[in-house]
Design a protein around this motif. Structure first.
Motif, PDB file in Angstrom:
ATOM      1  N   ILE A   1      45.239  44.348  43.621  1.00 13.12           N
ATOM      2  CA  ILE A   1      43.865  44.095  43.755  1.00 13.12           C
ATOM      3  C   ILE A   1      43.308  42.957  44.801  1.00 13.12           C
ATOM      4  N   GLY A   2      43.756  41.800  44.898  1.00  9.41           N
ATOM      5  CA  GLY A   2      43.114  40.969  45.809  1.00  9.41           C
ATOM      6  C   GLY A   2      42.588  39.919  44.598  1.00  9.41           C
ATOM      7  N   GLN A   3      42.628  39.748  43.464  1.00  5.04           N
ATOM      8  CA  GLN A   3      41.929  38.691  43.320  1.00  5.04           C
ATOM      9  C   GLN A   3      43.157  36.834  43.105  1.00  5.04           C
TER      10      GLN A   3
ATOM     11  N   THR B   1      42.688  35.070  38.826  1.00  5.30           N
ATOM     12  CA  THR B   1      41.956  34.295  37.824  1.00  5.30           C
ATOM     13  C   THR B   1      42.189  35.311  36.622  1.00  5.30           C
TER      14      THR B   1
ATOM     15  N   TYR C   1      34.233  42.281  32.233  1.00  4.03           N
ATOM     16  CA  TYR C   1      34.388  41.072  33.447  1.00  4.03           C
ATOM     17  C   TYR C   1      35.021  42.030  34.447  1.00  4.03           C
TER      18      TYR C   1
ATOM     19  N   THR D   1      33.749  45.993  43.806  1.00  9.03           N
ATOM     20  CA  THR D   1      34.820  46.479  44.166  1.00  9.03           C
ATOM     21  C   THR D   1      36.008  46.796  43.368  1.00  9.03           C
TER      22      THR D   1
ATOM     23  N   ARG E   1      37.956  50.354  44.593  1.00  8.63           N
ATOM     24  CA  ARG E   1      40.251  50.075  45.225  1.00  8.63           C
ATOM     25  C   ARG E   1      40.631  51.128  43.771  1.00  8.63           C
TER      26      ARG E   1
ATOM     27  N   ARG F   1      35.825  32.770  45.914  1.00 11.88           N
ATOM     28  CA  ARG F   1      37.312  32.901  45.453  1.00 11.88           C
ATOM     29  C   ARG F   1      38.053  33.223  44.395  1.00 11.88           C
ATOM     30  N   ALA F   2      37.712  32.270  43.265  1.00  8.90           N
ATOM     31  CA  ALA F   2      37.857  32.502  42.136  1.00  8.90           C
ATOM     32  C   ALA F   2      38.139  33.838  41.461  1.00  8.90           C
ATOM     33  N   THR F   3      36.227  35.221  41.705  1.00 15.65           N
ATOM     34  CA  THR F   3      36.069  35.556  41.248  1.00 15.65           C
ATOM     35  C   THR F   3      36.137  36.794  41.457  1.00 15.65           C
ATOM     36  N   ALA F   4      36.018  37.394  43.159  1.00 14.54           N
ATOM     37  CA  ALA F   4      35.571  38.433  43.581  1.00 14.54           C
ATOM     38  C   ALA F   4      37.299  39.082  44.010  1.00 14.54           C
ATOM     39  N   PHE F   5      37.566  40.438  43.743  1.00 11.12           N
ATOM     40  CA  PHE F   5      37.955  40.905  44.035  1.00 11.12           C
ATOM     41  C   PHE F   5      38.235  40.952  45.702  1.00 11.12           C
ATOM     42  N   ARG F   6      39.919  41.891  46.284  1.00  9.42           N
ATOM     43  CA  ARG F   6      39.488  41.850  47.310  1.00  9.42           C
ATOM     44  C   ARG F   6      38.946  43.277  48.048  1.00  9.42           C
ATOM     45  N   MET F   7      38.230  43.204  49.187  1.00  5.72           N
ATOM     46  CA  MET F   7      38.289  44.255  49.368  1.00  5.72           C
ATOM     47  C   MET F   7      38.922  45.350  50.781  1.00  5.72           C
ATOM     48  N   ARG F   8      38.675  46.796  50.699  1.00  7.72           N
ATOM     49  CA  ARG F   8      39.726  47.441  51.000  1.00  7.72           C
ATOM     50  C   ARG F   8      39.010  47.700  52.996  1.00  7.72           C
TER      51      ARG F   8
END
Lengths: 364, 337, 128
Positions: free
Chosen positions: A118-120, A123, A186, A192, A196, B302-309
């Motif tokens: 999903i793009g993390q 982590t 978490y 987000t 998704r 950057r270490a925590t976020a998921f990528r948005m669509r």
């Protein structure tokens, strides 16, 4: 309408092995997905026809390299069914513990890689990998090996566990309970992630039956079928546990089923470890000739971490005449053409991650 | 106003030299460029190292450890490795565009960086429309990025370029609207006077909504996670960098840090009072320190976020950021003008 | 587990009748080569009662074809492809792309017993 055809794989960061997906895109919407498999085909079914019974577990283990012990057990159980061998009681308990440990290890990796898809940036993957490592340490304590255990023997195990194994298991499970709650908080509080996952890649109940999917994917679509519950083997029927069924059939349900199964596995392991009887757990040494088959045909189905595996074996003396493996991953992957239709391009990888496939098992 | 130069008075650039002699001016420009280049190179290097180190700590890892102390020289080793590699340009690529576009992005970033005022005595120019010029140059990024993506002829790079342009075009608007509110309050496009007018209150206190919108929009414009669709590695392999190798790849990696430095300095100037700070350290230190802290914050996202669509990003931009920035503009107008 | 011998002509009718009676989940299509004949097995499940039933179709090696059940069970898709590649069973009624797992063209179907694998496909290293 212009169709862009994109070729994903065989080498791609999030294909979980070597799979090729040919995707037709209309803008950002998927029109068609065609999976091409076979890059990891090793001919295990043919190979099995030329080997002695207990020479085959190393091959079957490598089918699903994320949960090798589960495949090991499924194969050995098939041989036991064909040769008419009873499994010793302590060995049954130990097998259940090891299988569930393997399930925890496998699901942790599955959830980690899903977050990655999903793009993390790794982590959750790294956290899950650390916890998976602790489970593997425990399995190493029990079997002597971290990755490919080859621990199952006809009628029992290769070796009994060390005396403090039960204590270690229970303390690790206490730790794991906390960690699972931590992951749940978490991951699921992240908007987000929910965006998704929720409502993406929906597989309805009727379609799930029609496509014949297996394991968590089937249970996420509202069909309560778990081999552990519906056809109990070993001591699963002696302990109370729930099979988790969700009804949405989307990515999020598939993820959530795995998460809930983690909790159930922890419960099962704790209960089984506390109730474990004393006695002998050793199986037949490999060096002995295996007894002649009682049943010509053995059909055994097992709930692997990724779904139901059904092994159909036609037995000859000393070696199988034919071994046929129903791979849960293969049939789950076949469903992706249906699930990804109409989804966004980025969703394809979320769906692929939520199926949690292992290519070794698909290609066999 | 203390910095009241007229537009086009480029010859007056290093007026901190205190001389109208053109020779001194040229020397002054060279010294200035050297100082800023060294600063932002060191800044980019340290931030790049910290990015690896901090994200590693967030993930229960160690990060680089072998090369240099705490792996400090790892990035340098990687750079040397990249420079030593063969640079491959695909046959299907548009060679000229490919070779030009990536250096061009870096050049544009550096150009913007050189236009910033770093302290009362360290600024290239004090144009009255400095902020406007910077925004104009930033608006060039979509074109160059699009060129870089499409020139390789790779389909993944093409998709990445499309996404990148879509994001940049829709996030440019809130950026400019927030800048407009700042301009309303300070009454000037001159960055030096914007900083000077923050001596009593930093603008982050006056326009908190504007700051949040601007920060998010900058994250999207510079494609930091969770908006990193340009390099979405789980989907597009490496996005626009899929076919890029060796020295171009090193340049492309450096572009990220150059743009991060650019964004952090811009935020520091507009919202955190630029070089203003306690006087026991030089003003130049304060602006870099502020930019550094902002950069660290960007890294930790950057270490925590998921990528948005992509559709969600665009909808977020149009449904939330643009209305919010308009509200911010109205509030700023009513309260402070 | 019940095993039913089914004639090839009656296969489609049996499967669709079973589907209407609740045997709606196709678990697996597989085959066993007994040298003088090939048995193709359809493992079908009733999910509600969680019972399995095996339909066995016996084919002669000279006459290897089966009607497709893809229109009844969509999950038969990949199993039929695998069957046609691994056992050389021709699937009539739909276009089955022949190459699926092995992708070797022009050889014996690999899972048939007639496939001599240890002499034909030995590499040059093995011969030395």
């Amino acid at each position: 309408m212009t169709i862009t055809r994109i070729n994903i794989g065989p080498v791609h960061p999030s294909t979980h092995g070597v799979i090729r997906l040919v995707v037709d895109l209309d803008g950002d919407t998927i029109v068609k997905v065609e999976p091409h498999v076979g890059f990891l085909h090793r001919g295990v079914e043919k190979l099995a026809e030329t080997r002695m019974y207990m020479q085959i577990p190393p091959y079957t283990e490598k089918l699903d390299y994320v949960a090798p012990l589960a495949y090991d057990e499924a194969y050995v159980a098939t041989v036991e069914a064909a040769l008419g061998i009873e499994v010793k009681e302590r060995a049954q308990y130990l097998r259940v513990i090891e299988l569930e440990l393997q399930r925890i290890a496998s699901h942790l990796l599955g959830i980690g890689t899903l977050c990655n898809d999903i793009g993390q940036m790794f982590t959750t993957f790294m956290w899950a990998f650390k916890d998976r490592d602790m489970v593997l340490d425990l399995l190493q304590e029990a079997t002597g090996s971290r990755m490919f255990h080859v621990n199952m023997r006809l009628g029992g195990l290769h070796s009994d566990v060390p005396p403090d194994f039960v204590d270690h298991t229970i303390s690790l499970m206490d730790y794991m309970e906390k960690r699972i709650v931590h992951y749940e908080k978490y991951i699921e509080k992240n908007t987000t992630f929910k965006e998704r996952m929720v409502g993406v890649g929906v597989l309805t109940k009727e379609k799930a039956i029609e496509l014949g999917v297996a394991g968590p994917v089937l249970r996420a679509s509202g069909i309560n079928y778990d081999v552990r519950k519906n056809r109990p083997y070993y001591v699963y029927d002696k302990f109370h546990f729930n099979t988790k069924t969700l009804y949405d059939g989307d990515n999020f349900s598939r993820y959530k089923v795995r998460m809930l199964e983690l909790k159930e596995s922890v419960r099962i392991i704790k209960a089984v470890a506390r109730a474990m009887p004393d006695g002998d757990a050793l199986g037949m040494p490999i060096k002995l000739r295996s007894p002649n088959p009682v049943n010509r045909i053995a059909v055994v189905s097992r709930e692997l971490p990724r779904g139901e595996c059904l092994l159909y074996m036609v037995a000859d003396p000393q070696k199988p005449y034919r071994l046929s493996i129903r791979s849960p991953n293969m049939i789950n992957l076949a469903a992706i053409s249906h699930m990804a239709k109409g989804a966004r391009f980025a969703d394809l990888f979320a769906i692929l991650g939520s199926l949690d496939i292992v290519m070794g098992c698909i290609d066999r | 106003m203390p910095y009241n130069n007229t537009i086009g008075n480029i010859a007056n650039i290093p007026y901190w030299m205190g001389s109208q002699n053109p020779l001194y001016n040229i020397i002054g420009i060279i010294i200035y460029v050297i100082i800023i280049s060294i600063t932002f190179s060191i800044f980019g290097y340290v931030v790049g190292w910290l990015e690896r180190k901090l994200i590693a700590r967030a993930q229960n890892r160690h990060g680089p450890t072998y090369v240099g102390m705490w792996g400090f020289l790892q990035n340098f080793a990687d750079l040397v490795k990249l420079l030593a590699k063969e640079d491959i340009i695909m046959e299907r690529a548009d060679k000229l565009l490919f070779m030009v576009s990536i250096p061009l992005i870096l050049a544009l970033s550096v150009f913007v960086i050189l236009l910033f005022p770093y302290s009362p005595s360290l600024q290239a120019t004090s144009l009255n429309f400095g902020l406007l010029i910077i925004l104009t140059i930033i608006a060039f990024f979509p074109i160059t990025l699009f060129a870089a993506g499409f020139s390789t002829g790779n389909k993944f790079a093409g998709i990445s370029a499309q996404r990148s342009v879509l994001i940049l075009l829709s996030y440019e608007i809130p950026t400019v609207l927030v800048v407009a509110s700042i301009v309303l309050i300070s009454g000037s496009y001159n960055m030096a006077s914007i900083v000077a007018s923050q001596s009593s209150y930093y603008y982050v206190l006056l326009v908190p909504i504007g700051f949040i919108v601007f920060f998010i929009a900058l994250l999207a414009e510079f494609e930091r996670p969770p908006f990193d669709l340009r390099e979405a590695d789980s989907e597009l392999i490496s996005g626009w960098l899929t076919d890029v190798s060796a020295p171009y790849y090193a340049l492309a990696l450096f572009i990220d840090y150059a743009r991060m430095f650019l964004g952090s300095i811009l935020i520091a100037i507009l919202f955190f009072g630029g070089w203003l700070g306690p006087s026991f350290l030089p003003p130049f230190f304060w602006i870099v320190a502020k930019a550094f802290i902002i950069s660290i914050f960007i890294i930790m996202i950057r270490a925590t976020a998921f990528r948005m669509r992509i559709d969600r990003i665009l909808r977020f931009g149009w449904e939330w950021l643009i209305p919010l920035s308009l509200i911010n503009l109205i509030i700023a107008y009513i309260l402070f003008v | 587990m019940v095993k039913l011998k089914v004639d090839r002509d009656a296969l489609l009718g049996t499967i669709s009748k079973m589907k209407s009676e609740g045997w709606e989940f196709l678990v697996k299509i597989t085959a066993v080569d007994y040298k003088d004949h090939v048995d193709v097995l359809y493992i079908i499940r009733d999910l509600a009662k969680s019972k399995d039933e095996i339909l066995e179709v016996t084919l002669q090696p000279t006459d290897l074809w089966l009607p497709t059940i893809f229109n009844i069970h969509q999950s038969a898709d990949w199993y039929e492809r695998e069957l046609s590649e691994m056992f050389g069973v021709e699937i009539k009624g739909r276009l089955v792309p022949r190459l699926f797992l092995e992708k070797w063209d022009g050889i014996d179907p690999p899972l048939r017993k007639s496939f001599v694998w240890d002499s034909t496909y030995r590499t040059s290293d093995d011969k030395q």
